[in-house]
Design a protein around this motif. Sequence first.
Motif, PDB file in Angstrom:
ATOM      1  N   VAL A 169     -57.327 -12.421 -36.379  1.00  0.00           N
ATOM      2  CA  VAL A 169     -57.932 -13.658 -35.789  1.00  0.00           C
ATOM      3  C   VAL A 169     -59.599 -13.753 -35.936  1.00  0.00           C
ATOM      4  CG1 VAL A 169     -58.347 -14.847 -33.727  1.00  0.00           C
ATOM      5  CG2 VAL A 169     -56.070 -14.085 -34.587  1.00  0.00           C
ATOM      6  N   LYS A 170     -60.016 -12.150 -36.098  1.00  0.00           N
ATOM      7  CA  LYS A 170     -61.258 -11.886 -36.027  1.00  0.00           C
ATOM      8  C   LYS A 170     -61.813 -12.271 -37.437  1.00  0.00           C
ATOM      9  CE  LYS A 170     -61.944  -8.656 -32.449  1.00  0.00           C
ATOM     10  NZ  LYS A 170     -62.085  -7.194 -32.017  1.00  0.00           N
ATOM     11  N   LYS A 171     -61.034 -12.166 -38.401  1.00  0.00           N
ATOM     12  CA  LYS A 171     -61.473 -12.253 -39.788  1.00  0.00           C
ATOM     13  C   LYS A 171     -61.517 -13.787 -40.218  1.00  0.00           C
ATOM     14  CE  LYS A 171     -58.892 -10.094 -42.719  1.00  0.00           C
ATOM     15  NZ  LYS A 171     -58.023  -9.313 -43.291  1.00  0.00           N
ATOM     16  N   MET A 172     -60.281 -14.283 -39.397  1.00  0.00           N
ATOM     17  CA  MET A 172     -60.503 -15.986 -39.403  1.00  0.00           C
ATOM     18  C   MET A 172     -61.482 -16.575 -39.096  1.00  0.00           C
ATOM     19  SD  MET A 172     -56.489 -17.180 -38.355  1.00  0.00           S
ATOM     20  CE  MET A 172     -56.865 -18.891 -38.731  1.00  0.00           C
ATOM     21  N   GLN A 173     -61.867 -16.017 -37.909  1.00  0.00           N
ATOM     22  CA  GLN A 173     -63.313 -16.509 -37.090  1.00  0.00           C
ATOM     23  C   GLN A 173     -64.531 -16.656 -37.816  1.00  0.00           C
ATOM     24  OE1 GLN A 173     -62.466 -14.823 -33.104  1.00  0.00           O
ATOM     25  NE2 GLN A 173     -61.472 -16.814 -32.440  1.00  0.00           N
ATOM     26  N   ALA A 174     -64.446 -15.241 -38.643  1.00  0.00           N
ATOM     27  CA  ALA A 174     -65.777 -15.048 -39.145  1.00  0.00           C
ATOM     28  C   ALA A 174     -65.995 -15.842 -40.602  1.00  0.00           C
ATOM     29  CB  ALA A 174     -65.630 -13.465 -39.797  1.00  0.00           C
ATOM     30  N   ARG A 175     -64.853 -16.513 -41.011  1.00  0.00           N
ATOM     31  CA  ARG A 175     -65.058 -17.301 -42.175  1.00  0.00           C
ATOM     32  C   ARG A 175     -65.815 -18.359 -41.780  1.00  0.00           C
ATOM     33  NH1 ARG A 175     -63.266 -15.150 -46.829  1.00  0.00           N
ATOM     34  NH2 ARG A 175     -62.889 -17.174 -47.443  1.00  0.00           N
ATOM     35  N   PRO A 176     -66.923 -18.956 -42.580  1.00  0.00           N
ATOM     36  CA  PRO A 176     -67.642 -20.052 -42.596  1.00  0.00           C
ATOM     37  C   PRO A 176     -67.091 -21.451 -42.073  1.00  0.00           C
ATOM     38  CG  PRO A 176     -68.316 -18.951 -44.561  1.00  0.00           C
ATOM     39  CD  PRO A 176     -66.980 -18.357 -44.241  1.00  0.00           C
ATOM     40  N   PHE A 177     -65.953 -21.684 -42.757  1.00  0.00           N
ATOM     41  CA  PHE A 177     -65.222 -22.885 -42.546  1.00  0.00           C
ATOM     42  C   PHE A 177     -64.452 -22.904 -41.357  1.00  0.00           C
ATOM     43  CE2 PHE A 177     -63.019 -20.628 -45.601  1.00  0.00           C
ATOM     44  CZ  PHE A 177     -61.549 -20.368 -45.276  1.00  0.00           C
ATOM     45  N   LEU A 178     -64.218 -21.659 -40.537  1.00  0.00           N
ATOM     46  CA  LEU A 178     -63.676 -21.661 -39.338  1.00  0.00           C
ATOM     47  C   LEU A 178     -64.257 -21.496 -38.085  1.00  0.00           C
ATOM     48  CD1 LEU A 178     -60.339 -19.903 -40.777  1.00  0.00           C
ATOM     49  CD2 LEU A 178     -60.444 -22.229 -40.086  1.00  0.00           C
ATOM     50  N   LYS A 179     -65.431 -21.481 -38.294  1.00  0.00           N
ATOM     51  CA  LYS A 179     -66.402 -20.687 -37.321  1.00  0.00           C
ATOM     52  C   LYS A 179     -66.456 -21.719 -35.969  1.00  0.00           C
ATOM     53  CE  LYS A 179     -69.676 -17.774 -39.393  1.00  0.00           C
ATOM     54  NZ  LYS A 179     -70.031 -16.667 -38.665  1.00  0.00           N
ATOM     55  N   HIS A 180     -66.340 -22.940 -36.126  1.00  0.00           N
ATOM     56  CA  HIS A 180     -66.427 -24.025 -35.269  1.00  0.00           C
ATOM     57  C   HIS A 180     -65.015 -24.308 -34.525  1.00  0.00           C
ATOM     58  CE1 HIS A 180     -65.132 -26.414 -38.867  1.00  0.00           C
ATOM     59  NE2 HIS A 180     -64.791 -27.225 -38.086  1.00  0.00           N
ATOM     60  N   ILE A 181     -63.774 -23.653 -35.062  1.00  0.00           N
ATOM     61  CA  ILE A 181     -62.663 -23.916 -34.681  1.00  0.00           C
ATOM     62  C   ILE A 181     -62.155 -23.055 -33.428  1.00  0.00           C
ATOM     63  CG2 ILE A 181     -60.094 -24.218 -35.194  1.00  0.00           C
ATOM     64  CD1 ILE A 181     -61.245 -25.238 -38.086  1.00  0.00           C
ATOM     65  N   PRO A 182     -62.019 -23.607 -32.161  1.00  0.00           N
ATOM     66  CA  PRO A 182     -61.317 -22.491 -31.363  1.00  0.00           C
ATOM     67  C   PRO A 182     -59.996 -21.937 -31.629  1.00  0.00           C
ATOM     68  CG  PRO A 182     -61.211 -24.705 -30.453  1.00  0.00           C
ATOM     69  CD  PRO A 182     -61.721 -24.865 -31.746  1.00  0.00           C
ATOM     70  N   ILE A 183     -59.852 -20.595 -31.651  1.00  0.00           N
ATOM     71  CA  ILE A 183     -58.690 -19.966 -31.861  1.00  0.00           C
ATOM     72  C   ILE A 183     -58.376 -19.300 -30.399  1.00  0.00           C
ATOM     73  CG2 ILE A 183     -57.362 -18.559 -33.052  1.00  0.00           C
ATOM     74  CD1 ILE A 183     -59.005 -19.081 -35.568  1.00  0.00           C
ATOM     75  N   THR A 184     -57.295 -19.469 -29.783  1.00  0.00           N
ATOM     76  CA  THR A 184     -57.083 -18.981 -28.630  1.00  0.00           C
ATOM     77  C   THR A 184     -55.915 -18.087 -28.493  1.00  0.00           C
ATOM     78  OG1 THR A 184     -56.037 -20.883 -27.580  1.00  0.00           O
ATOM     79  CG2 THR A 184     -58.448 -20.491 -27.013  1.00  0.00           C
ATOM     80  N   ILE A 185     -55.723 -17.042 -27.555  1.00  0.00           N
ATOM     81  CA  ILE A 185     -54.342 -16.543 -27.435  1.00  0.00           C
ATOM     82  C   ILE A 185     -53.576 -17.217 -26.615  1.00  0.00           C
ATOM     83  CG2 ILE A 185     -55.169 -15.004 -25.432  1.00  0.00           C
ATOM     84  CD1 ILE A 185     -53.697 -12.716 -26.915  1.00  0.00           C
ATOM     85  N   LYS A 186     -52.226 -17.276 -27.079  1.00  0.00           N
ATOM     86  CA  LYS A 186     -51.262 -18.410 -26.456  1.00  0.00           C
ATOM     87  C   LYS A 186     -50.499 -17.188 -25.304  1.00  0.00           C
ATOM     88  CE  LYS A 186     -48.980 -21.602 -25.309  1.00  0.00           C
ATOM     89  NZ  LYS A 186     -49.628 -22.572 -24.194  1.00  0.00           N
ATOM     90  N   ALA A 187     -49.844 -16.421 -25.952  1.00  0.00           N
ATOM     91  CA  ALA A 187     -48.988 -15.193 -24.998  1.00  0.00           C
ATOM     92  C   ALA A 187     -49.160 -13.783 -25.544  1.00  0.00           C
ATOM     93  CB  ALA A 187     -47.547 -15.661 -25.360  1.00  0.00           C
TER      94      ALA A 187
END
Length: 64
Positions: free
Chosen positions: A46-64
């Motif tokens: 998930v940290k790698k995902m959030q580091a991608r330029p096209f995914l920086k503005h998308i909130p990724i939250t933990i569900k469970a």
Amino acid sequence: MFHYYQAPATLEVARYLMQGNREFYTHKSSMDAPLQIRFLAFEEYVKKMQARPFLKHIPITIKA
């Protein structure tokens, strides 16, 4: 440790998960709620995902 994560259902998120051979599913909590993508992943992924330029503005939250 694996956790379920949730992100808005956007084309960028879906493509990134598909290209990484990740399984995911979509979920709506109610009829007027936005569509969400849920997937199982390590925190590092998930940290790698959030580091991608096209995914920086998308909130990724933990569900469970």
